[in-house]
Design a protein around this motif. Sequence first.
Motif, short mmCIF file in Angstrom:
data_model
loop_
_atom_site.label_atom_id
_atom_site.label_comp_id
_atom_site.label_asym_id
_atom_site.label_seq_id
_atom_site.Cartn_x
_atom_site.Cartn_y
_atom_site.Cartn_z
N CYS A 1 5.42 3.52 5.78
CA CYS A 1 4.26 4.40 5.94
C CYS A 1 2.94 3.66 5.77
N LYS A 2 2.98 2.35 5.46
CA LYS A 2 1.76 1.60 5.21
C LYS A 2 1.86 0.18 5.73
N ASP B 1 0.75 6.10 -3.86
CA ASP B 1 0.73 7.19 -4.83
C ASP B 1 1.60 6.75 -6.01
N CYS C 1 4.74 7.01 -0.76
CA CYS C 1 3.80 7.05 0.34
C CYS C 1 2.63 7.97 -0.01
N HIS D 1 -0.35 10.72 0.13
CA HIS D 1 -0.38 12.06 0.72
C HIS D 1 -0.95 12.01 2.13
N GLY D 2 -0.26 12.64 3.06
CA GLY D 2 -0.72 12.69 4.43
C GLY D 2 -0.20 11.58 5.32
N SER D 3 0.43 10.57 4.72
CA SER D 3 0.97 9.47 5.52
C SER D 3 2.36 9.83 6.02
N MET D 4 2.81 9.14 7.05
CA MET D 4 4.12 9.40 7.64
C MET D 4 4.90 8.09 7.75
#
Length: 245
Positions: free
Chosen positions: A142-143, A151, A159, A161-164
């Motif tokens: 996710c990054k 987090d 991951c 918040h808001g990431s996929m």
Amino acid sequence: MAPQWLWLNLLGVLAVAEVRESPLNVCMDAKHHKKEPGPEDALHSQCSPWKNNSCCTANTSQAAHEEQSYLYNFNWNHCGNLSDRCKKHFIQDTCLYECSPNLGPWINTADNTWRKERILDVPLCQEDCDQWWEDCKDQTTCKENWHKGWDWSTGTNRCPHGSMCQPWPLVFPHPKDLCEKIWSNSYRYTTFRKGSGRCIQMWFDPKGGNPNAEVAKYYSRAGPVAAACLGLALLLPALLVLQSV
């Protein structure tokens, strides 16, 4: 006789050169590193190539192979389990970081509470970067920067918040993206090959010695050269004054 201020200027130049003396066979001032490198006969598995001269202890080398170890409480499996094929590169990356005494030319001051120094722009051999990407290309994450932005509210990285979770090639389109972005430019992608003497190897056979020692020597020569250039720049005004006297 040369004026006193000129001699003081010269001493300053020599001090600059001394500060920039080749940083060879050193350990970083970081969280788990030893103060000085030395033999560690019991280094574990993938960290064992550094057993003759290491900046890590046997306990650190063991923890480098564990899922979410005490070293940094980092969870490799934040987007599902990493395959063993992929994970071995992250273990090797950890071994290089924790154990190598040959990263001195790239040690920089770190702006962290948990370490005083870090590495920056270590030139990795092309094969190591390419194979790392190839063996992880079927994974998800996710990054693109795994150094920061997680987090940590549960005590381990998740991951943000808001990431996929996305396919690896979308996050790291090329090996260069992986090696340079994942740890905030700790590594630099190069086109140098193993055996060139111009790139650091993550993977090497210790039976032939540690090839990274010679690579560190090569890059450390830039320090004295830079110091000499700076010294000439500092002395030039003084020389011009003497010439005009």
